[in-house]
Write an enzyme that holds these catalytic residues in place. Structure first.
Site, PDB file in Angstrom:
ATOM      1  N   HIS A  13      27.433  38.711   3.080  1.00 37.01           N
ATOM      2  CA  HIS A  13      28.057  38.642   1.729  1.00 37.01           C
ATOM      3  C   HIS A  13      29.578  38.658   1.866  1.00 37.01           C
ATOM      4  CE1 HIS A  13      27.828  39.933  -2.745  1.00 37.01           C
ATOM      5  NE2 HIS A  13      29.046  39.488  -2.488  1.00 37.01           N
ATOM      6  N   HIS A  15      33.483  36.861   0.334  1.00 34.98           N
ATOM      7  CA  HIS A  15      34.272  36.006  -0.557  1.00 34.98           C
ATOM      8  C   HIS A  15      35.464  35.504   0.241  1.00 34.98           C
ATOM      9  CE1 HIS A  15      32.057  37.205  -4.169  1.00 34.98           C
ATOM     10  NE2 HIS A  15      31.952  38.380  -3.561  1.00 34.98           N
ATOM     11  N   LYS A  99      23.279  31.893  -5.623  1.00 35.85           N
ATOM     12  CA  LYS A  99      23.777  33.184  -6.134  1.00 35.85           C
ATOM     13  C   LYS A  99      23.680  33.226  -7.651  1.00 35.85           C
ATOM     14  CE  LYS A  99      25.891  37.204  -6.058  1.00 35.85           C
ATOM     15  NZ  LYS A  99      27.189  37.550  -5.494  1.00 35.85           N
ATOM     16  N   HIS A 136      23.648  39.311  -8.168  1.00 38.46           N
ATOM     17  CA  HIS A 136      24.571  40.369  -8.603  1.00 38.46           C
ATOM     18  C   HIS A 136      23.837  41.119  -9.702  1.00 38.46           C
ATOM     19  CE1 HIS A 136      28.672  42.112  -9.389  1.00 38.46           C
ATOM     20  NE2 HIS A 136      27.972  42.519 -10.435  1.00 38.46           N
ATOM     21  N   HIS A 174      24.862  43.969  -2.682  1.00 37.26           N
ATOM     22  CA  HIS A 174      25.630  45.221  -2.815  1.00 37.26           C
ATOM     23  C   HIS A 174      24.884  46.283  -3.625  1.00 37.26           C
ATOM     24  CE1 HIS A 174      26.723  42.934  -6.353  1.00 37.26           C
ATOM     25  NE2 HIS A 174      27.645  42.249  -5.742  1.00 37.26           N
ATOM     26  N   LEU A 219      33.062  45.892  -8.123  1.00 41.19           N
ATOM     27  CA  LEU A 219      31.865  45.833  -8.952  1.00 41.19           C
ATOM     28  C   LEU A 219      30.682  45.417  -8.087  1.00 41.19           C
ATOM     29  CD1 LEU A 219      33.356  44.203 -12.155  1.00 41.19           C
ATOM     30  CD2 LEU A 219      32.527  46.544 -11.904  1.00 41.19           C
ATOM     31  N   ASP A 247      30.691  42.269   1.101  1.00 42.71           N
ATOM     32  CA  ASP A 247      31.318  41.933  -0.183  1.00 42.71           C
ATOM     33  C   ASP A 247      32.844  41.976  -0.067  1.00 42.71           C
ATOM     34  OD1 ASP A 247      31.376  41.067  -2.797  1.00 42.71           O
ATOM     35  OD2 ASP A 247      31.093  43.048  -3.669  1.00 42.71           O
TER      36      ASP A 247
END
Ligand code: DOR
Ligand code: ZN
Length: 345
Positions: A13, A15, A99, A136, A174, A219, A247
């Site tokens: 995971h 970004h 996702k 999520h 997460h 988050l 994350d």
């Protein structure tokens, strides 16, 4: 001094963003991890197989010379996603997963799914193809307490998806609560949960330790210590349904130290240090490789990495930030602190 040798880990995971920011952060993940699941929440989001293939090429161009790193791409699910394009991308090897962001749950999720009813045809096609759905897991209604949003999602949305699509393979991304841990375990034959360094290390007090700490804001938000305990037990249990997903979510310093700061902890440069600290504290270093290097590939039906890396319990200082030339800097998890574990060259 303790030493640990294990297969090169993967991060399930991350970004990466795009442009200058991407070029600044990709080397940090690529140095530590063999593969990474790349989240598609750009603006505009990566919604098609073609867009994911183009994004993959931009990422590969940012990987330093001589570093062996494979980005695994995802598509951002929208109410208008085309089942044929999504599943075609999976069959062609371009897409590893899809996702699901509930609309308005987090960074760049305004294009996300407004109702599960709208995406039933895509979920059915993914179920038939064996393509994982990465979730999520937070409800977004303003009246729901921010600390309750994951547990409410499990009850109100996730259990319904699992029931309606009994063959669908699902990752609860997460995981931050004991309710999240429980639902993953209860469906472990076709479900998994990723865990971040910050949710294993900290409880919600950390957000307010000595003052408000915007760099600990992410988050789903940090939870009570009872949840942290449940996460640590799950991560270090060796159970196949729990694995590493940082994350890592880079935001420029000025966008986090702001009246309305962005959500995300940038952990790529110190993620393994963080996870090793947790496993050492829990006397579970013998189960580290399962969490970091074996359980993830098994879920994604990929071989584990063949190369080995060695880490030792030797302290090193962490720089304050990573520079993004011309744009600013990104504050790192453990910035300015000393960490206990270091890689052996
Ligand atoms: O804290 C977060 N940051 N949580 C997310 O779900 C998204 C991420 C980001 O992209 O910044
Ligand atoms: Zn994320």
């Amino acid at each position: 001094m303790r030493r640990l040798t294990f297969r090169r880990p993967d991060d399930w995971h991350v970004h990466f963003r795009d442009g200058d920011l991407m070029r600044a952060v990709v080397p940090h993940t690529a140095r530590a991890f063999g593969r990474a699941i790349v989240m598609p929440n750009l603006t505009p989001p990566v919604t098609t197989a073609a867009a994911a293939a183009a994004y993959r090429d931009r990422i590969l161009a940012a990987v330093p010379e001589g570093v062996d790193f494979t980005p695994l791409m995802t598509a951002y699910l929208t109410d208008g996603s085309d089942p044929a394009d999504i599943v075609g991308g999976f069959r062609d090897g371009v897409l590893a997963a899809v996702k699901l962001y509930p609309a308005h749950a987090t960074t760049n999720s305004q294009f996300g799914v407004t109702s599960i009813a709208a995406v039933r045809p895509v979920l059915a096609a993914m179920e038939a193809a064996g393509m994982p759905l990465l979730i999520h897991g937070e409800v977004t209604r303003a009246e729901v307490d921010v600390f309750d949003r994951e547990a409410r999602f499990v009850d109100e949305v996730l259990l319904g998806i699992l029931k309606d699509f009994p063959g669908l393979r699902v990752v609860l991304e997460h995981v931050t609560t004991s309710e999240g841990v429980d639902v993953v375990r209860a469906h472990a034959d076709r479900m998994a949960g990723t865990m971040t360094p910050q949710h294993l290390l900290y409880d919600r007090n950390e957000l307010f330790r000595g003052g408000i700490r915007p760099h600990m804001y992410c988050l789903p938000i940090l939870k009570r210590s009872t949840h942290k305990k449940a996460l640590r037990a799950a991560a270090t249990s060796g159970e196949a349904c729990f694995f590493l997903g940082t994350d890592t979510a880079p935001h420029l310093r000025h966008t986090k130290e702001a009246p309305c700061g962005c959500a995300g902890v940038f952990s790529a440069p110190t993620a393994l240090e963080a996870y090793l600290k947790v496993f050492a504290e829990e006397n579970a270093l013998d189960r580290f490789e399962a969490f970091a290097s074996l359980n993830g590939p098994a879920f994604y039906r990929l071989p584990a990495n063949e190369t080995r890396v060695t880490w030792e319990e030797r302290a090193h200082p962490v720089p304050q930030a990573v520079e993004v030339p011309g744009a600013g800097e990104i504050v790192t998890l453990f910035a300015g602190e000393t960490v206990d574990w270091s890689p052996v060259a």
